[in-house]
Motif scaffolding. Structure first.
Motif, mmCIF file in Angstrom:
data_model
loop_
_atom_site.group_PDB
_atom_site.id
_atom_site.type_symbol
_atom_site.label_atom_id
_atom_site.label_comp_id
_atom_site.label_asym_id
_atom_site.label_seq_id
_atom_site.Cartn_x
_atom_site.Cartn_y
_atom_site.Cartn_z
ATOM 1 N N THR A 112 0.831 -1.245 0.073
ATOM 2 C CA THR A 112 0.056 -0.123 0.023
ATOM 3 C C THR A 112 1.004 1.280 -0.002
ATOM 4 N N PRO A 113 0.591 2.078 -0.939
ATOM 5 C CA PRO A 113 1.472 3.312 -1.114
ATOM 6 C C PRO A 113 1.678 4.331 0.127
ATOM 7 N N LEU A 114 2.625 4.972 0.450
ATOM 8 C CA LEU A 114 2.777 5.928 1.632
ATOM 9 C C LEU A 114 1.635 6.891 1.446
ATOM 10 N N GLN A 115 0.817 7.563 2.419
ATOM 11 C CA GLN A 115 -0.104 8.638 1.926
ATOM 12 C C GLN A 115 0.602 9.962 2.468
ATOM 13 N N TRP A 116 1.448 10.418 1.523
ATOM 14 C CA TRP A 116 2.128 11.669 1.589
ATOM 15 C C TRP A 116 1.108 12.859 1.565
ATOM 16 N N GLN A 117 1.227 14.040 2.507
ATOM 17 C CA GLN A 117 0.336 14.977 2.614
ATOM 18 C C GLN A 117 0.822 16.051 1.617
ATOM 19 N N ARG A 118 0.178 16.574 0.353
ATOM 20 C CA ARG A 118 0.653 17.370 -0.341
ATOM 21 C C ARG A 118 0.859 18.749 0.125
ATOM 22 N N VAL A 119 1.820 19.573 -0.087
ATOM 23 C CA VAL A 119 2.001 20.931 0.145
ATOM 24 C C VAL A 119 2.196 21.778 -1.114
ATOM 25 N N ALA A 120 2.329 21.358 -2.502
ATOM 26 C CA ALA A 120 2.147 22.113 -3.466
ATOM 27 C C ALA A 120 1.097 21.622 -4.337
ATOM 28 N N ARG A 121 0.117 22.246 -4.299
ATOM 29 C CA ARG A 121 -1.004 21.765 -5.056
ATOM 30 C C ARG A 121 -1.786 23.056 -5.589
ATOM 31 N N LEU A 122 -2.543 22.837 -6.839
ATOM 32 C CA LEU A 122 -3.227 23.756 -7.532
ATOM 33 C C LEU A 122 -4.722 23.341 -7.203
ATOM 34 N N PRO A 123 -5.778 24.430 -7.477
ATOM 35 C CA PRO A 123 -7.099 23.918 -7.466
ATOM 36 C C PRO A 123 -7.195 23.333 -8.590
ATOM 37 N N ASP A 124 -8.403 22.020 -8.686
ATOM 38 C CA ASP A 124 -8.656 21.347 -9.528
ATOM 39 C C ASP A 124 -8.978 22.134 -11.248
ATOM 40 N N TYR A 125 -9.238 23.310 -11.138
ATOM 41 C CA TYR A 125 -9.567 24.132 -12.206
ATOM 42 C C TYR A 125 -8.644 24.644 -12.903
ATOM 43 N N VAL A 126 -7.243 24.376 -12.416
ATOM 44 C CA VAL A 126 -6.172 25.010 -13.063
ATOM 45 C C VAL A 126 -5.287 23.875 -13.847
ATOM 46 N N TYR A 127 -4.996 24.199 -14.793
ATOM 47 C CA TYR A 127 -4.118 22.916 -15.582
ATOM 48 C C TYR A 127 -2.560 23.531 -15.509
ATOM 49 N N PHE A 128 -1.854 22.393 -14.998
ATOM 50 C CA PHE A 128 -0.280 22.639 -15.082
ATOM 51 C C PHE A 128 0.397 21.625 -15.649
ATOM 52 N N GLN A 210 5.902 33.036 -27.087
ATOM 53 C CA GLN A 210 4.809 34.153 -27.516
ATOM 54 C C GLN A 210 4.366 34.658 -26.157
ATOM 55 N N PRO A 211 5.349 35.415 -25.351
ATOM 56 C CA PRO A 211 4.688 36.111 -24.012
ATOM 57 C C PRO A 211 3.275 36.565 -24.273
ATOM 58 N N ASP A 212 3.007 37.292 -25.493
ATOM 59 C CA ASP A 212 1.688 37.711 -25.547
ATOM 60 C C ASP A 212 0.570 36.931 -25.580
ATOM 61 N N LYS A 213 0.925 35.459 -25.756
ATOM 62 C CA LYS A 213 -0.087 34.726 -25.782
ATOM 63 C C LYS A 213 -0.068 33.627 -24.627
ATOM 64 N N LEU A 214 1.022 33.837 -23.878
ATOM 65 C CA LEU A 214 1.177 32.918 -22.786
ATOM 66 C C LEU A 214 0.334 33.148 -21.744
ATOM 67 N N ASP A 215 -0.439 34.358 -21.508
ATOM 68 C CA ASP A 215 -1.370 34.875 -20.719
ATOM 69 C C ASP A 215 -2.936 34.556 -21.119
ATOM 70 N N ASP A 216 -3.032 33.845 -22.239
ATOM 71 C CA ASP A 216 -4.205 33.263 -22.475
ATOM 72 C C ASP A 216 -5.214 32.492 -21.606
ATOM 73 N N CYS A 217 -6.325 32.725 -21.204
ATOM 74 C CA CYS A 217 -7.048 32.122 -20.207
ATOM 75 C C CYS A 217 -7.216 30.403 -20.407
ATOM 76 N N ASN A 218 -7.263 30.252 -21.529
ATOM 77 C CA ASN A 218 -7.440 28.745 -21.694
ATOM 78 C C ASN A 218 -6.031 27.906 -21.853
ATOM 79 N N ILE A 219 -4.797 28.441 -21.508
ATOM 80 C CA ILE A 219 -3.705 27.791 -21.345
ATOM 81 C C ILE A 219 -3.685 27.213 -20.206
ATOM 82 N N CYS A 220 -4.262 27.894 -19.270
ATOM 83 C CA CYS A 220 -4.291 27.157 -17.778
ATOM 84 C C CYS A 220 -5.427 26.606 -17.117
ATOM 85 N N HIS A 221 -6.674 27.220 -17.881
ATOM 86 C CA HIS A 221 -8.058 26.887 -17.634
ATOM 87 C C HIS A 221 -8.656 26.181 -18.819
ATOM 88 N N ARG A 222 -8.673 24.700 -18.951
ATOM 89 C CA ARG A 222 -9.181 24.300 -20.175
ATOM 90 C C ARG A 222 -10.177 23.239 -19.943
#
Ligand code: HEC
Ligand code: HEC
Ligand code: HEC
Ligand code: HEC
Ligand code: HEC
Length: 222
Positions: A112-128, A210-222
């Motif tokens: 059974t895997p160890l249950q690590w508690q995450r410290v670095a986590r984004l909300p589910d609606y963000v894509y990384f 393309q820094p002017d496109k890297l802030d498009d919403c759908n890059i991180c919210h898809r």
């Protein structure tokens, strides 16, 4: 004259008043910048882990590369947490009977895997995605801090939207040769040197960023 409010109604009214004042106070804290406090962003907080695993010891003093344990960081969206087998490549030889490692041995025995508690986590609606950042030479230390100096893992950055956007709109100063991404103390260049600046600017062209496109919403919210 008849009394409009009975004594008990008066107490109730005061209680309601007090609650409203408290609510306004709490709301004001949130609106007025408390959202940026470490309480909201969790920066620097330690969580209770099944085993007190030390990055300072393993990544720092023993010098084990991040990718030995976080095996998918350069090939997929997730860095991945190590399986118990990875711990056991060493701990079946060193510190074999240590009580501190009992949960690790149990995890192996029971499969059974160890249950690590995450410290670095984004909300589910963000894509990384780790691999694209690693391929472009954005180092681990920029987002996770001096992991090699952490006896217990803590979050180094707020992971708020504007923090992502600040870099996406101007990535050049954050880029280094991709072969150096896991090196926490890499100081091949002075932060502000001409060489570093020239490298970053050149790579923006080479990678076609393309820094002017890297802030498009759908890059991180898809
Ligand atoms: C490449 C070898 C290696 C791997 C892989 C490894 N360890 Fe260790 N670990 C060590 C050594 C060496 C020590 C120190 C023993 C000593 O101090 O004498 C140690 C010590 C520890 C300690 C004791 C506290 C400390 O940090 O001094 C814990 C707990 C621990 N390891 C947990 C883990 C866990 C959990 C994993 C898997 C995620 C893991 N280790 C993977 C080599 C390794
Ligand atoms: C020997 C195995 C090992 C090595 C080497 C290692 N890590 Fe880890 N890492 C772990 C384990 C186990 C956890 C989960 C427990 C914890 O948070 O301490 C973890 C957790 C993390 C987390 C927190 C993830 C979360 O959401 O909780 C980050 C960030 C991280 N590691 C980054 C790094 C970086 C950067 C390096 C290289 C400098 C590195 N690690 C090297 C085993 C390792
Ligand atoms: C551009 C910023 C950034 C860089 C660079 C970065 N990370 Fe992360 N890392 C994150 C974010 C954001 C998360 C949370 C992801 C989530 O919850 O979806 C994360 C999560 C993690 C986790 C938790 C487990 C997982 O798979 O999500 C580990 C482990 C980790 N990173 C290790 C690393 C290592 C090792 C490196 C360098 C090789 C690295 N990271 C580089 C931002 C970054
Ligand atoms: C220090 C700089 C830096 C930070 C911080 C950063 N990024 Fe990035 N990000 C980049 C670079 C550089 C790229 C590569 C863009 C490319 O190659 O087109 C990238 C690419 C991405 C991509 C893939 C874009 C695509 O075209 O598929 C996603 C998704 C992403 N980042 C999400 C995030 C999120 C979410 C955060 C914050 C939690 C974040 N990034 C923080 C520098 C950064
Ligand atoms: C580079 C990645 C990235 C891009 C691009 C991005 N966001 Fe976000 N966004 C995030 C992250 C990360 C969070 C989570 C923030 C947190 O947990 O505090 C977030 C949170 C949000 C939220 C939740 C409320 C908040 O502010 O926390 C909304 C709404 C939102 N984004 C809208 C947008 C819109 C609209 C755009 C386009 C103009 C956009 N985002 C572009 C990364 C991004």
């Amino acid at each position: 004259m008849p009394q409009i409010f009975t004594a008990s109604a008066d107490t109730r009214l005061r209680a309601v008043g007090l609650v409203i004042v408290l609510l306004i106070f709490v709301a004001a804290l949130f609106v007025g910048g408390e959202m940026d406090s470490t309480y909201a962003t969790l920066v620097g907080w330690v969580k209770d882990q099944p085993v007190p695993f030390s990055h300072k010891h393993h990544a720092g003093e023993l010098g084990i590369d991040c990718r030995y344990c976080h095996t998918t960081v350069d090939v997929g969206p997730e860095a991945g947490l190590p399986s118990t087998h990875i711990c056991m490549t060493c701990h079946s030889q060193v510190w074999t009977g240590a009580p501190m490692l009992a949960p690790v041995r149990e995890s192996l025995a029971n499969n059974t895997p160890l249950q690590w508690q995450r410290v670095a986590r984004l909300p589910d609606y963000v894509y990384f995605n780790h691999s694209i950042h690693i391929a472009r030479g954005v180092p681990c230390v920029t987002c996770h801090g001096r992991v090699d100096q952490m006896p217990l893992m803590t979050r180094a950055q707020p992971f708020q939207m504007r923090w992502c956007l600040d870099c996406h709109r101007n990535p050049a100063p954050h880029l280094r040769p991709p072969s150096k991404v896991t090196q926490m103390d890499w100081s091949g260049w002075d932060e502000n040197s001409k060489e570093h600046k020239a490298y970053g600017e050149r790579m923006v062209t080479v990678y076609g960023l393309q820094p002017d496109k890297l802030d498009d919403c759908n890059i991180c919210h898809r």
